[in-house]
Enzyme design. Sequence first.
Site, mmCIF file in Angstrom:
data_model
loop_
_atom_site.group_PDB
_atom_site.id
_atom_site.type_symbol
_atom_site.label_atom_id
_atom_site.label_comp_id
_atom_site.label_asym_id
_atom_site.label_seq_id
_atom_site.Cartn_x
_atom_site.Cartn_y
_atom_site.Cartn_z
ATOM 1 N N GLU B 62 4.578 35.038 42.291
ATOM 2 C CA GLU B 62 4.037 33.598 42.153
ATOM 3 C C GLU B 62 4.174 33.002 43.533
ATOM 4 O OE1 GLU B 62 5.527 32.205 37.711
ATOM 5 O OE2 GLU B 62 6.902 32.369 39.377
ATOM 6 N N ASP B 233 9.566 31.205 31.018
ATOM 7 C CA ASP B 233 9.272 30.387 32.321
ATOM 8 C C ASP B 233 7.995 31.119 32.728
ATOM 9 O OD1 ASP B 233 10.038 32.780 33.329
ATOM 10 O OD2 ASP B 233 11.102 32.091 34.753
#
Lengths: 354, 354
Positions: B62, B233
């Site tokens: 990410e 998450d």
Amino acid sequence: MLSRLPQTVYLSADDVIRLVRRVGLPNCIAGVAERIERDFLRWSEFDKSARVACHSRDGVIELMPIADSREFAFKYVNGHPKNTRAGLPTVMAFGVLADVDTGAPRLLSELTLTTAIRTAAMSAVAARTLARPECRVMALIGNGAQSEFQAIAFRDLVGIHTVRLYDVDPSATAKLVANLVDQRLDVVVCNSAAEATQGADIVTTVTADKTNATILTPDMIGPGMHINAVGGDCPGKTELHADILTRSNVFVEYEPQTRIEGDIQQMAPDFPVTELWQVLSAKAPGRKDAAEITVFDSVGFALEDYSALTFIRDTAAKLGIGDIVQLIPEPADPKNLFGVLGIEATDAKLEAFA
Amino acid sequence: MLSRLPQTVYLSADDVIRLVRRVGLPNCIAGVAERIERDFLRWSEFDKSARVACHSRDGVIELMPIADSREFAFKYVNGHPKNTRAGLPTVMAFGVLADVDTGAPRLLSELTLTTAIRTAAMSAVAARTLARPECRVMALIGNGAQSEFQAIAFRDLVGIHTVRLYDVDPSATAKLVANLVDQRLDVVVCNSAAEATQGADIVTTVTADKTNATILTPDMIGPGMHINAVGGDCPGKTELHADILTRSNVFVEYEPQTRIEGDIQQMAPDFPVTELWQVLSAKAPGRKDAAEITVFDSVGFALEDYSALTFIRDTAAKLGIGDIVQLIPEPADPKNLFGVLGIEATDAKLEAFA
């Protein structure tokens, strides 16, 4: 780089300058162009997305990620035209290659110089594919930091022997003229963009102003021209008059990104464009005839940076250039990150921090 | 860092380990918590976006950008639960701070250790805001790399004196027990998540499996509990049974990101949540009464990394820790990038490259 430890090879700006000096700029441009063509031919293997841009009054900062099944790459790059007044480059960049299977970063490299090389290589790959084979004269409008790279790439990969130069800043043109001495190019300095386009087979625009400028108007464009529009590369930043696009066959890198950033941001969302990879892989036609005007509406796509990063990494490894940096801690037990601190870290130590 | 030259301060993993040892982990957690609270109170000043994720079979990579009017920050972070089998951390991260007005990168820092600190600080800030003031007992489910940081943050910032531990991997729990010796915490090892939640005022889940796991079921949750759900998450990765969310008051960091990544990905798009900054700035109520169940559905937001990066940068400067790296070339004339190569770079040099 084969280590399972999360070690990262670091290539500084000086390392890459040394690399390009040793390999030679023409070979670097040709090598990156070869990677770009190879990677565009496996387009479908990449996880692609439009870059993430953070716009401010004077510029933009962008993150450009892409990945195939083995490697994740991203580039950090800014665009701040006013920087040159403060002695800073308009464009500054660096990038990373990481293993997709572990997420470990394996390469951290400068990409300012490398971006100029990959942008020129990309432009030349597109022109080689779209322009008439007999193109020999190129107008080069915008004579800043990228211009020498464009001139040399088009000389070697497209066969350009004459460049016609124009920039609103005469000192930029003088700098380019000086840098092109002994570059086996006929150089013609022009007093306007219109003059530069006279007799040109290819027109390259690589201007920096962050405005909806109209660098090229329809009267400057003749039949059979190829337009390499490099500078119109973010929202509100264009170089071509809309009528030029209307009468041309327009090619782009990655349509979702170019619709937002490219010169086609002026056009309707359904304005027809062709992604260049389709032409390279013979899935779509390129130039239809010698009279057609072709436009490569280039904004710069993450895949080109992946290609450049892998070229730089492999070449640096071959030449033994680069250092190892410890970006990631190495706990003896990966579940015991706390262990790297040692118990003394858990005392309050207020005085040390006060 | 005040130089106009594009110089970048580099903080390696070892630099930040040394920084935390000198300042003390409790002070680092408290210092980052203070920055997070301060920055969440100026929420509207930040240019926010959901992070860009690249998912693969075994994990995710990410990029997390954010900016205010002065500084742009981003974090690179991965999540690969299988890494520990290969001796690599599950989570590895680094980050950058750059000047918005020029785009020049000013700080490059490790963020693996720093992410554990900022995640614990964020959890404690949320619990301090949402949990009952008299909370003293916390269940800690998932005893991996982040668990010690959570325990110490909740001890210092929330007043927890007892932690009840459970992990599917008993060796992870044994590691945590060993690390918590002399940490002024009563430690209770439990044989199941259900046992760990018995008598707990706060339940923290920080598990790593990239699946829709159900770590907590409604039978484990009593009135007045605060649930600090850290491990759920990313898409397809959750920890809480949907019925727990239905009967709770749910708080998030940045709603657009949490809808995709958090435990609320299981719920309808209009499932009611409150962004924590609204509670911190008294724009929205937090816990309504002592019997209410509150959930902090934490996924990790870029603003927390901005807060952590500025804390680490300022603390490193105070302690004289860090080196300068030359990520960006420095041409004498910023429009003459080509000039850094020297004319010799433009010879072919095929032999050198062959």
